[in-house]
Design a protein around this motif. Sequence first.
Motif, PDB file in Angstrom:
ATOM      1  N   TRP A 130      10.177  -0.513  -7.971  1.00  0.00           N
ATOM      2  CA  TRP A 130      11.506   0.012  -7.634  1.00  0.00           C
ATOM      3  C   TRP A 130      11.541   0.485  -6.187  1.00  0.00           C
ATOM      4  N   GLN A 131      10.431   1.101  -5.732  1.00  0.00           N
ATOM      5  CA  GLN A 131      10.350   1.544  -4.340  1.00  0.00           C
ATOM      6  C   GLN A 131      10.260   0.339  -3.407  1.00  0.00           C
ATOM      7  N   LEU A 132       9.472  -0.651  -3.814  1.00  0.00           N
ATOM      8  CA  LEU A 132       9.352  -1.870  -3.017  1.00  0.00           C
ATOM      9  C   LEU A 132      10.691  -2.587  -2.885  1.00  0.00           C
ATOM     10  N   ALA A 133      11.431  -2.667  -3.991  1.00  0.00           N
ATOM     11  CA  ALA A 133      12.735  -3.345  -3.955  1.00  0.00           C
ATOM     12  C   ALA A 133      13.676  -2.643  -2.984  1.00  0.00           C
ATOM     13  N   ALA A 134      13.665  -1.306  -3.000  1.00  0.00           N
ATOM     14  CA  ALA A 134      14.513  -0.546  -2.075  1.00  0.00           C
ATOM     15  C   ALA A 134      14.085  -0.771  -0.633  1.00  0.00           C
ATOM     16  N   ASP A 135      12.770  -0.777  -0.395  1.00  0.00           N
ATOM     17  CA  ASP A 135      12.264  -0.989   0.968  1.00  0.00           C
ATOM     18  C   ASP A 135      12.570  -2.411   1.457  1.00  0.00           C
ATOM     19  N   ILE A 136      12.486  -3.375   0.554  1.00  0.00           N
ATOM     20  CA  ILE A 136      12.782  -4.769   0.917  1.00  0.00           C
ATOM     21  C   ILE A 136      14.248  -4.913   1.328  1.00  0.00           C
ATOM     22  N   ASP A 137      15.134  -4.278   0.572  1.00  0.00           N
ATOM     23  CA  ASP A 137      16.558  -4.322   0.930  1.00  0.00           C
ATOM     24  C   ASP A 137      16.797  -3.679   2.297  1.00  0.00           C
ATOM     25  N   LYS A 138      16.106  -2.567   2.543  1.00  0.00           N
ATOM     26  CA  LYS A 138      16.248  -1.895   3.844  1.00  0.00           C
ATOM     27  C   LYS A 138      15.728  -2.770   4.980  1.00  0.00           C
ATOM     28  N   LEU A 139      14.613  -3.435   4.727  1.00  0.00           N
ATOM     29  CA  LEU A 139      14.032  -4.309   5.752  1.00  0.00           C
ATOM     30  C   LEU A 139      14.968  -5.470   6.088  1.00  0.00           C
ATOM     31  N   ALA A 140      15.557  -6.073   5.048  1.00  0.00           N
ATOM     32  CA  ALA A 140      16.457  -7.207   5.271  1.00  0.00           C
ATOM     33  C   ALA A 140      17.658  -6.793   6.129  1.00  0.00           C
ATOM     34  N   LEU A 141      18.130  -5.568   5.943  1.00  0.00           N
ATOM     35  CA  LEU A 141      19.233  -5.059   6.769  1.00  0.00           C
ATOM     36  C   LEU A 141      18.752  -4.682   8.165  1.00  0.00           C
ATOM     37  N   GLN A 168       0.825  -1.209   0.000  1.00  0.00           N
ATOM     38  CA  GLN A 168       0.000   0.000   0.000  1.00  0.00           C
ATOM     39  C   GLN A 168       0.858   1.258   0.000  1.00  0.00           C
ATOM     40  N   LEU A 169       1.936   1.237   0.751  1.00  0.00           N
ATOM     41  CA  LEU A 169       2.800   2.413   0.851  1.00  0.00           C
ATOM     42  C   LEU A 169       3.515   2.704  -0.464  1.00  0.00           C
ATOM     43  N   ALA A 170       3.951   1.658  -1.142  1.00  0.00           N
ATOM     44  CA  ALA A 170       4.735   1.843  -2.369  1.00  0.00           C
ATOM     45  C   ALA A 170       3.859   2.185  -3.570  1.00  0.00           C
ATOM     46  N   GLY A 171       2.551   1.946  -3.457  1.00  0.00           N
ATOM     47  CA  GLY A 171       1.658   2.284  -4.562  1.00  0.00           C
ATOM     48  C   GLY A 171       1.970   1.551  -5.850  1.00  0.00           C
ATOM     49  N   HIS A 172       2.349   0.284  -5.767  1.00  0.00           N
ATOM     50  CA  HIS A 172       2.631  -0.578  -6.916  1.00  0.00           C
ATOM     51  C   HIS A 172       3.897  -0.180  -7.668  1.00  0.00           C
ATOM     52  N   HIS A 173       4.762   0.641  -7.063  1.00  0.00           N
ATOM     53  CA  HIS A 173       6.051   0.983  -7.670  1.00  0.00           C
ATOM     54  C   HIS A 173       7.086  -0.053  -7.216  1.00  0.00           C
ATOM     55  N   ALA A 231       5.980  10.400   4.030  1.00  0.00           N
ATOM     56  CA  ALA A 231       4.993  10.456   2.948  1.00  0.00           C
ATOM     57  C   ALA A 231       4.315   9.107   2.753  1.00  0.00           C
ATOM     58  N   GLN A 232       5.100   8.031   2.818  1.00  0.00           N
ATOM     59  CA  GLN A 232       4.533   6.688   2.686  1.00  0.00           C
ATOM     60  C   GLN A 232       3.582   6.386   3.840  1.00  0.00           C
ATOM     61  N   ALA A 233       3.992   6.752   5.052  1.00  0.00           N
ATOM     62  CA  ALA A 233       3.148   6.524   6.228  1.00  0.00           C
ATOM     63  C   ALA A 233       1.848   7.302   6.110  1.00  0.00           C
ATOM     64  N   SER A 234       1.931   8.513   5.540  1.00  0.00           N
ATOM     65  CA  SER A 234       0.735   9.336   5.373  1.00  0.00           C
ATOM     66  C   SER A 234      -0.240   8.699   4.388  1.00  0.00           C
ATOM     67  N   LEU A 235       0.287   8.064   3.357  1.00  0.00           N
ATOM     68  CA  LEU A 235      -0.562   7.379   2.392  1.00  0.00           C
ATOM     69  C   LEU A 235      -1.327   6.245   3.065  1.00  0.00           C
ATOM     70  N   TYR A 236      -0.636   5.502   3.906  1.00  0.00           N
ATOM     71  CA  TYR A 236      -1.304   4.417   4.629  1.00  0.00           C
ATOM     72  C   TYR A 236      -2.374   4.995   5.562  1.00  0.00           C
ATOM     73  N   MET A 255       0.999  14.481   2.746  1.00  0.00           N
ATOM     74  CA  MET A 255       1.425  13.953   1.452  1.00  0.00           C
ATOM     75  C   MET A 255       1.735  15.079   0.468  1.00  0.00           C
ATOM     76  N   LEU A 256       0.888  16.107   0.451  1.00  0.00           N
ATOM     77  CA  LEU A 256       1.133  17.249  -0.432  1.00  0.00           C
ATOM     78  C   LEU A 256       2.422  17.966  -0.039  1.00  0.00           C
ATOM     79  N   LYS A 257       2.682  18.050   1.257  1.00  0.00           N
ATOM     80  CA  LYS A 257       3.905  18.675   1.753  1.00  0.00           C
ATOM     81  C   LYS A 257       5.143  17.938   1.253  1.00  0.00           C
TER      82      LYS A 257
END
Length: 325
Positions: free
Chosen positions: A166-177, A159-164, A197-202, A223-225
């Motif tokens: 590339w963003q999911l891949a970056a977040d997954i790498d961060k999570l694994a670390l 939901q946070l990545a909005g089907h992007h 911004a991602q948290a605000s979307l959720y 989100m607009l900010k």
Amino acid sequence: MSESKPCTFIFGEENFLVNEQVQHRMRAYDASAIYPFSDTFDLKDLSTSILTHDLFSQHKLIVIKNPWFILKKPSDQDLLQLKTIVQQLSTTSCSMLIYVTSKIDNRKSAFKLLKQYANTLEYKPYKEWEASKLIAWIQDRLHSLNCDIHYNAAQHLAQLAGHHVWQLAADIDKLALYIGSRRSIRLDDVKAITSPAQASLYSFTEAMKKRETSKMMQALYLMLKHGEDPVKLMGLITATLRLYYQILALAKEGNAYQHIAQRLGKHPYVVQLLLSSVQRHYTLPQIQGLYQHIAQHDVYIKSGVMKARHALELTLIQFRAPNIR
């Protein structure tokens, strides 16, 4: 998929996954054994590269990015020469990797030729109704890193990545670390590594379920900010309302949440949670009324009568009205 053919054709509108697959395959070769071609080049030069013996490597890889014969219309003679080149690969110690990072017309002759004589991989962007497929992709990617993820955490991340991806891949790498030696990822872990911004979307989508206009407004301004596009946010609201309408309409017909999930291609857990909330806070006529307001505001935006941000704010105010018709 069989990899018996020496030519591989990778394409699709999900550029991140196309490029990632290309890089993955190129890593199997020494840099000196990779022969790059791009855009416009002579097919005779390509044929010469294939047939020329490499003194430093027993096996070489020809990499062709966005070739002209795919993006433009080749002559019959060029097409015949391309077919000969692809077919002669099997008699050499050379492999070929062709990839396209832009939209292509699959009716073109060169495309059909490669579909016939090459291994093909297509990467399509995940559609807004393919959340379950996207969550499965998240789980598979984490499994490749020897991690697993709780379903609600994967859902939140999607939901946070909005089907992007590339963003999911970056977040997954961060999570694994982030989780270190711990192999299981929980919802709190996802919340800890995501941006405001991602948290605000959720927060926005959660508030929209319950029709909490004040919280929707607070999340909207955050989100607009952070630079979110008002037009895209309007699209998010429209898509979410469409899902709400489908769920309510199917429930009204007497369908259980499991059957609704099957009809809509959603995970049953997601539909069960949504159905409970949406039934309490929305009716079908109310959603139809909201649609009418959004359609009118869309006309105002496109005609220049109203700024997208103002139209978005007025749309959110309509959620507060209990008897929209």
